[in-house]
Motif scaffolding. Structure first.
Motif, PDB file in Angstrom:
ATOM      1  N   LYS A 264       0.827  -1.209   0.000  1.00  0.00           N
ATOM      2  CA  LYS A 264       0.000   0.000   0.000  1.00  0.00           C
ATOM      3  C   LYS A 264       0.862   1.259   0.000  1.00  0.00           C
ATOM      4  O   LYS A 264       0.554   2.244  -0.685  1.00  0.00           O
ATOM      5  CB  LYS A 264      -0.920  -0.011   1.223  1.00  0.00           C
ATOM      6  N   LYS A 268       1.010   4.167  -2.846  1.00  0.00           N
ATOM      7  CA  LYS A 268       0.720   5.549  -2.470  1.00  0.00           C
ATOM      8  C   LYS A 268       1.832   6.485  -2.932  1.00  0.00           C
ATOM      9  O   LYS A 268       1.580   7.590  -3.430  1.00  0.00           O
ATOM     10  CB  LYS A 268       0.544   5.648  -0.949  1.00  0.00           C
ATOM     11  N   SER A 272       1.737   9.594  -5.669  1.00  0.00           N
ATOM     12  CA  SER A 272       2.073  10.958  -5.259  1.00  0.00           C
ATOM     13  C   SER A 272       3.209  11.574  -6.074  1.00  0.00           C
ATOM     14  O   SER A 272       3.556  12.729  -5.873  1.00  0.00           O
ATOM     15  CB  SER A 272       2.443  10.975  -3.767  1.00  0.00           C
TER      16      SER A 272
END
Length: 646
Positions: A264, A268, A272
């Motif tokens: 995860k 992420k 970003s």
């Protein structure tokens, strides 16, 4: 694939009969042996594809064959066609020559150094020359003369040039004229089918408006080439662009493996990334997909009874001197991903590419791409806590490459299904894949353990060398820390340069100038002095490149020392604190590249217990440093000439 045009084709580099590979951006056909050298240079130099065992868009193959049949090779061998070349002993390779050093040296000179291309007369302002060439390209693409356009591109014409008076790009012109082969050539050299002209229309719009429907459909395919290639690698299918489906997102059969906190976190961080960094990562993964797929074709077409030959093996992506050393290290780490990890990364990139195109935003961040790779890599490593990760990767052997290729094939069977298809792969099929991966993983873990001690010893040697450099050869200036360099384009490379930063990677960093009392000065040395020192630097660099070409590795260190002296003398011409930011940037690049050059050249020393040095990799880094030095010196000549004439 279309039929070959005739049976009398020969390799463009050594004239061997019946070449079975093509270099797309060079418009030539090449044999197995020469292809092995092309692959070792990297896709930024030569984009190779097998003529029979690789799927081809029909018009792309037609473009290559048209260029080949119309003498595109004469562009890259221009000066060799001069009778004076025969008299001087300069000649191209022949089929009987050894791959190393004969064929390899010739191919590197021909495509990497561009030693035989036609040179335009020197002009003070290179941008004017590039603009003139780009305007000629803009005009030429409306015709069917591909060879003329390739020649202009080889000289520095820009495929994405926006004509200030016409208000459009060469691809708009080619699309309007229905020149599909010109569109293929421009796309190979980086033209963007999504670019809008001054009226807000894209090349796709003009192709449809002119009734060139095949061209319009091909331009849409080119626009999605990166994500299409990634999807095809995993599931063997491409999206149906005609019906508005532009993405296929394959799904892992055992998705529970990707629900960990590490997975995860990696996803992420990927989300970003800025669009620019995400594009760079996606391009690097595309290059790695190309390397793995070409490896599979390579192994399938070789005579396995004589697989261990002098042909070059490409165990990871070659160094691209247009990229920073940090990015090059990240690119090479992609080869260490096993089939499952790499498939996971590809799926994550496809998912995020779709999200970004649809405009779904995620909070921005400046995370380095390297962190993304480490996070994804750690999904596997967290299951093997007894294995420490070395700072530098071991080089895969031929056996490892074979194992990885088999694992990649197995992984493709595991990842067959998309968000539009018929469900996940069965548990039995997954276990078969897992067993295939284990053989590759065991071998990699063994190499990692062996590499730990070697890496530690290498770092100790680098620290000692850095300390000696600090003590013996630090000039007193404020421009010894490198900063991002200027964006550059390399004629004939087939891709726009995206070198955003040149970062000192030694264990000991170059210190800042401690003379804080010096006042900023706008005084610059005379143009004549700067040109004289630049000529000395250039002469020493040419000597170094000759040594590299002739494999005289023991000459690297004395050559680098002479370059360092010449660079120091040139830097001393300038004030310690130049007022101009452009001058400071160029001086930083000049001096830091000279230090990096010395550091790279010292790796050729046979010092025990240092591991055996990969001379080819060192040579690539040496050439990159020399290129950066020459580029910085040229920038300083341009700046001083302009300022002194004002």
């Amino acid at each position: 694939m279309s039929k070959r045009l005739r049976s009398s084709e020969v390799c463009a580099d050594c004239s061997a009969q019946d070449p079975c590979w093509a270099s797309i951006n060079r418009g030539i056909l090449i044999c197995d042996e020469c292809c092995s050298v092309h692959r070792s240079l990297g896709r930024h130099i030569s984009q190779v594809r097998h003529l029979k065992h690789t799927p081809w868009p029909p018009t792309l193959l037609q473009m290559v064959e048209t260029l080949y049949n119309n003498g595109a090779n004469s562009i890259w061998e221009h000066s060799l066609l001069d009778p004076a070349s025969v008299m001087s002993g300069r000649r191209k390779a022949n089929p009987q020559d050894k791959v190393h050093p004969n064929k390899a040296e010739f191919i590197k000179a021909k495509y990497q150094m561009l030693a035989f291309v036609h040179r335009l007369p020197c002009r003070d302002d290179d941008s004017v020359t590039a603009k003139d060439l780009s305007k000629q390209l803009h005009s030429s693409v409306r015709t069917g003369n591909l060879e003329t356009c390739l020649r202009l591109l080889s000289l520095g014409a820009q495929a994405n040039f926006f004509h200030p008076e016409k208000g459009n790009t060469p691809l708009h012109v080619a699309a309007k004229a229905g020149q599909i082969l010109q569109a293929e050539l421009l796309a190979v050299y980086g033209a963007d089918p999504g670019t809008q002209d001054s009226n807000g229309k894209t090349p796709v719009d003009y192709a449809r408006q002119g009734g060139h429907h095949d061209l319009a459909e091909r331009l849409v395919e080119i626009q999605y080439e990166l994500t299409d290639r990634l999807a095809f690698y995993l599931c063997g299918r491409k999206p149906d662009h005609k019906n508005g489906q532009h993405f296929i997102i394959p799904q892992m059969a055992d998705s529970s493996l990707d629900l960990s906190e590490l997975a995860k976190a990696a996803k992420k961080k990927l989300q970003s990334l800025s669009n620019h960094l995400f594009e760079e990562l996606a391009m690097d993964v595309y290059d790695e997909v190309d390397r793995r797929e070409t490896d599979a074709v390579w192994l399938a077409t070789q005579n396995h009874s004589t697989l261990v030959t002098e042909k070059t093996v490409v165990p990871f992506l070659p160094v691209n001197p247009e990229y920073s050393s940090t990015r090059n290290q990240g690119r090479q780490k992609l080869a260490r991903f096993n089939a499952h990890e790499f498939a996971t990364l590809v799926i994550d990139i496809l998912s995020d590419a779709k999200r970004r195109q649809q405009g779904n935003s995620v909070t921005g961040s400046k995370e380095n791409v390297e962190l993304i790779l480490k996070a994804i890599n750690s999904r596997h490593n967290s299951e093997n806590q007894d294995i420490d990760q070395p700072d530098y990767d071991s080089v895969a052997s031929d056996e490892d490459t074979d194992l990885e290729t088999n694992a990649a094939k197995a992984s493709r069977q595991k990842s067959l299904d998309s968000d539009l298809s018929d469900g996940p792969v069965t548990a039995q099929e997954y276990m078969q894949v897992k067993n295939a991966l284990m053989a590759s993983e065991v071998k990699i873990q063994q190499l990692m353990k062996v590499n730990i001690n070697l890496s530690d010893e290498l770092r100790i040697m680098q620290k000692k060398a850095s300390k000696l450099e600090k003590q013996n050869s630090m000039p007193e200036s404020d421009y010894d820390n490198p900063t991002p360099s200027l964006e550059l384009d390399e004629p004939g490379s087939g891709r726009k340069g995206r070198q955003r930063s040149v970062i000192w990677q030694g264990e000991g960093s170059i210190p800042e100038n401690t003379d804080t009392d010096a006042a900023p000065s706008s005084t610059l040395p005379s143009t004549e002095d700067v040109i004289r020192k630049t000529e000395q630097i250039t002469k020493n660099i040419q000597e170094l490149l000759r040594a590299a070409q002739e494999n005289k590795h023991d000459s690297y260190i004395p050559c680098s020392e002479r370059i360092h002296v010449a660079v120091t003398e040139m830097a001393a011409l300038f004030p310690k604190k130049p007022r101009s930011e452009l001058v400071r940037t160029s001086l930083r690049l000049l001096t830091s590249s000279a230090y990096r050059l010395q550091s790279e050249c010292k790796k050729t020393l046979p010092v025990e217990p240092c591991p055996t040095t990969d001379i080819q990799l060192v040579t690539q880094q040496v050439i990159q440093c020399a290129y950066d030095i020459a580029k910085a010196a040229k920038q300083l000549v341009t700046i001083t000439t302009k300022e002194n004439n004002n």
